[in-house]
Scaffold this motif. Structure first.
Motif, mmCIF file in Angstrom:
data_model
loop_
_atom_site.group_PDB
_atom_site.id
_atom_site.type_symbol
_atom_site.label_atom_id
_atom_site.label_comp_id
_atom_site.label_asym_id
_atom_site.label_seq_id
_atom_site.Cartn_x
_atom_site.Cartn_y
_atom_site.Cartn_z
ATOM 1 N N PHE A 106 0.801 -1.231 0.000
ATOM 2 C CA PHE A 106 0.000 0.000 0.000
ATOM 3 C C PHE A 106 0.830 1.275 0.000
ATOM 4 C CE2 PHE A 106 -0.070 2.521 3.825
ATOM 5 C CZ PHE A 106 0.619 1.739 4.726
ATOM 6 N N LYS A 107 2.125 1.198 0.327
ATOM 7 C CA LYS A 107 2.907 2.431 0.406
ATOM 8 C C LYS A 107 3.145 3.072 -0.968
ATOM 9 C CE LYS A 107 5.089 1.371 4.812
ATOM 10 N NZ LYS A 107 4.509 0.018 5.010
ATOM 11 N N ASP A 137 10.821 -2.867 2.767
ATOM 12 C CA ASP A 137 9.661 -2.408 1.997
ATOM 13 C C ASP A 137 9.612 -0.923 1.678
ATOM 14 O OD1 ASP A 137 8.518 -4.705 1.267
ATOM 15 O OD2 ASP A 137 7.025 -4.780 2.860
ATOM 16 N N PRO A 248 -4.622 -2.903 9.413
ATOM 17 C CA PRO A 248 -3.405 -3.461 10.006
ATOM 18 C C PRO A 248 -2.389 -2.340 10.179
ATOM 19 C CG PRO A 248 -3.774 -4.337 7.771
ATOM 20 C CD PRO A 248 -4.903 -3.413 8.068
ATOM 21 N N SER A 249 -1.922 -2.136 11.404
ATOM 22 C CA SER A 249 -1.177 -0.913 11.684
ATOM 23 C C SER A 249 0.182 -1.165 12.312
ATOM 24 C CB SER A 249 -2.008 -0.017 12.618
ATOM 25 O OG SER A 249 -3.195 0.383 11.957
ATOM 26 N N GLY A 250 1.168 -0.350 11.880
ATOM 27 C CA GLY A 250 2.520 -0.419 12.421
ATOM 28 C C GLY A 250 2.938 0.955 12.900
ATOM 29 N N ASN A 251 3.212 1.843 11.938
ATOM 30 C CA ASN A 251 3.523 3.224 12.283
ATOM 31 C C ASN A 251 2.268 4.087 12.378
ATOM 32 O OD1 ASN A 251 5.961 4.367 13.035
ATOM 33 N ND2 ASN A 251 6.878 3.888 11.063
ATOM 34 N N PHE A 252 1.123 3.537 12.066
ATOM 35 C CA PHE A 252 -0.188 4.185 12.183
ATOM 36 C C PHE A 252 -0.408 5.333 11.192
ATOM 37 C CE2 PHE A 252 -2.629 2.321 15.725
ATOM 38 C CZ PHE A 252 -1.727 1.312 16.055
ATOM 39 N N GLY A 253 0.359 5.359 10.101
ATOM 40 C CA GLY A 253 0.137 6.381 9.095
ATOM 41 C C GLY A 253 -1.122 6.098 8.299
ATOM 42 N N ASN A 254 -1.305 4.846 7.927
ATOM 43 C CA ASN A 254 -2.456 4.476 7.113
ATOM 44 C C ASN A 254 -3.763 4.743 7.869
ATOM 45 O OD1 ASN A 254 -3.754 3.454 4.883
ATOM 46 N ND2 ASN A 254 -3.214 1.321 5.270
ATOM 47 N N MET A 303 4.873 -4.278 10.274
ATOM 48 C CA MET A 303 4.186 -3.688 11.430
ATOM 49 C C MET A 303 4.979 -3.905 12.722
ATOM 50 S SD MET A 303 0.250 -4.626 10.318
ATOM 51 C CE MET A 303 0.056 -5.744 11.648
ATOM 52 N N HIS A 357 -0.115 -9.338 7.133
ATOM 53 C CA HIS A 357 -0.604 -8.057 7.653
ATOM 54 C C HIS A 357 -2.113 -7.972 7.519
ATOM 55 C CE1 HIS A 357 3.533 -7.710 6.273
ATOM 56 N NE2 HIS A 357 3.716 -6.891 7.281
ATOM 57 N N THR A 380 -2.972 -4.963 2.872
ATOM 58 C CA THR A 380 -1.916 -3.985 2.603
ATOM 59 C C THR A 380 -0.792 -4.504 1.715
ATOM 60 O OG1 THR A 380 -1.063 -4.597 4.779
ATOM 61 C CG2 THR A 380 -2.284 -2.526 4.622
ATOM 62 N N ALA A 381 -0.707 -5.821 1.519
ATOM 63 C CA ALA A 381 0.342 -6.352 0.636
ATOM 64 C C ALA A 381 -0.155 -7.604 -0.066
ATOM 65 C CB ALA A 381 1.600 -6.681 1.433
HETATM 66 C C1 LIG Z 1 3.795 -0.245 6.169
HETATM 67 C C2 LIG Z 1 2.888 -1.420 6.186
HETATM 68 C C3 LIG Z 1 1.868 -1.585 7.151
HETATM 69 C C4 LIG Z 1 1.687 -0.621 8.296
HETATM 70 O O1 LIG Z 1 1.240 0.651 7.892
HETATM 71 P P1 LIG Z 1 1.400 1.895 8.850
HETATM 72 O O2 LIG Z 1 0.954 3.056 8.067
HETATM 73 O O3 LIG Z 1 2.863 1.952 9.201
HETATM 74 O O4 LIG Z 1 0.555 1.631 10.051
HETATM 75 C C5 LIG Z 1 1.020 -2.672 7.044
HETATM 76 N N1 LIG Z 1 1.166 -3.596 6.072
HETATM 77 C C6 LIG Z 1 2.137 -3.479 5.140
HETATM 78 C C7 LIG Z 1 2.253 -4.531 4.111
HETATM 79 C C8 LIG Z 1 3.026 -2.407 5.159
HETATM 80 O O5 LIG Z 1 3.994 -2.332 4.231
#
Ligand SMILES: *Cc1c(COP(=O)(O)O)cnc(C)c1O
Length: 431
Positions: A106-107, A137, A248-254, A303, A357, A380-381
């Motif tokens: 998704f980035k 990624d 699905p969240s890691g840095n919480f930007g999405n 994440m 994710h 997201t992927a």
């Molecule tokens: C970056 C990423 C996330 C997390 O997104 P955030 O915006 O960082 O919360 C989730 N899934 C995939 C595949 C990513 O590359």
């Protein structure tokens, strides 16, 4: 429009400065001073408009004051050169597939949008150099997002032998304005080199340097396009009441961009932030206190974040009130075993193949959906990006889509460098 820092100690910045600088002087994240509400009439008509039409209206609300309409229109069109379809996985549960871009994750949208906006703001000023350190990624999204953009050179620093072959080929085979630097070290060494470069006077005198960090407003805000498009597609299906969205969240930007969408009038009733074992946000919702901690490694590794940078934006957006945050967002956290079980169970029962994710998002939605609600989660992927993990889980081969196999057939063009700063500096001054 002006942007302020979440730390409140830096001067306000205009969009140009916020995009070129990324982070404010006080290390805070930039926030737009206002969030325009889109008219109800627009929202009700989204289902009859295209992805680009809807996204342009959103982009105009954020960037319209600062970017001429035809330029912004072209940036949106070029960014959204692929679809983000909504697929039914089972009754009431939809997957919003954010993996149809060049790097299958998704980035891509944020990176493509930022590349073009940066180009708009720096055109005619001589080359600008983007430095990005990656553990896998981010490098591929940024490299592909900026590929072929005139006047911008990209240097991707990655740790030798520490990224998967599938990830590596997505940024080392591109050529043109993208150079991959294979650093003899670990990810932290790559990041240290980039930081040192930004601090170095000689380099800054000789070259214009910038970063393409995921906290950049130009990477982060365009992600809200996804959520308007998901809602538009639900509207077409006649399912636009009581919508719940799981991210699905890691840095919480999405998810943060989705929350901005809600402020703009997007009628999503509530959100679920799905975590892997890195559950800092989940714990925050439970206790009301935010306690960052070192990340742990999981099979949903994009994440693996122990101190999500966009927490600062969410905290600011909700007036530093945990209860206000809880009113809009609930949380979930899953172990690797639960993620694997979810991928296997969903595949066997529905035929839909999740990636690790998306599996967190799917499971959080399935467990959290109440009667009468319609839910979608972000996929997201593409699962093929995690081929080995997924094949181990489902015990069957995963086909590689053509976009990915094209990268894998490309020739690796990286430049090997030692992990010390003098060598990196000398290299940058020589190219
Ligand atoms: C970056 C990423 C996330 C997390 O997104 P955030 O915006 O960082 O919360 C989730 N899934 C995939 C595949 C990513 O590359």
């Amino acid at each position: 429009m002006m942007y302020y820092s979440t730390n409140g100690k830096a001067p306000r910045a205009d969009l140009r400065k916020a995009v070129i600088k990324g982070l404010a002087e006080d290390r805070g994240l930039y926030m737009p001073e206002k969030i325009a509400r889109l008219p109800g009439e627009f929202i009700r008509g989204m289902g009859s408009r295209s992805f680009v039409e809807n996204a342009y209206a959103v982009a105009d609300a954020f960037f319209g004051e600062d970017v001429p309409a035809p330029v912004l229109r072209r940036i949106v069109e070029e960014t959204l050169a692929f679809d983000c379809p909504l697929r039914e996985v089972e009754p009431g549960i939809y997957s919003l597939e954010l993996f149809h871009g060049p790097t299958l994750a998704f980035k891509d949208v944020g990176a493509r949008f930022m590349a073009r906006l940066l180009r708009h703001f720096t055109a005619g000023e001589g080359d600008i150099n983007v430095l990005v350190a990656t553990s896998g990624d981010t490098g591929s999204a940024v490299a592909n997002g900026f590929l072929g953009i005139e006047g911008i050179r990209v240097f991707v620093l990655y740790p030798k032998g520490k990224v998967s072959p599938i990830q590596e080929c997505q940024f080392t085979t591109l050529g043109r304005n993208v150079t991959a630097l294979e650093i003899d070290g670990v990810f932290d060494d790559c990041q240290a080199l980039v930081k040192a470069a930004f601090m170095d006077e000689d380099l800054n005198r000789a070259l214009r340097l910038t970063s393409a960090n995921s906290i950049n407003v130009a990477r982060f805000l365009p992600q809200s396009f996804y959520y308007f498009w998901a809602y538009a597609q639900l509207q077409r299906l006649g399912l636009s009441g009581n919508v719940v969205c799981s991210v699905p969240s890691g840095n919480f930007g999405n998810i943060c961009s989705a929350l901005f969408g809600k402020r703009m009038g997007l009628p999503v009733r509530r959100f679920i932030a799905a975590n892997n074992a890195n559950s800092v946000f989940y714990e925050f919702l439970r206790t009301g206190s935010y306690r960052p901690r070192p990340s742990v490694q999981t099979i949903a590794n994009a994440m693996d974040v122990g101190d999500p940078s966009n927490f600062a934006r969410i905290w600011d957006l909700y007036g530093k009130d945990p209860d206000a945050i809880r009113a809009d967002i609930s949380g979930a956290t899953y172990s690797d075993a639960e993620i694997a079980e979810t991928v296997r169970e969903c595949y066997e029962r529905t035929g839909y193949l999740l990636d690790p994710h998306g599996a967190c998002g799917y499971r959080a939605l399935k467990e959290g959906l109440r009667p009468g609600e319609t839910g979608f989660f972000c996929e997201t992927a593409h699962p093929a990006k995690f081929k080995d993990t997924i094949e181990r889980i489902i015990g069957a081969p995963v086909a590689i889509p053509p976009t990915l196999s094209a990268f894998m057939q490309g020739r690796k063009l990286s430049v090997p460098l030692p992990g010390d700063f003098p060598a990196f500096k000398e290299y940058l001054l020589s190219v």
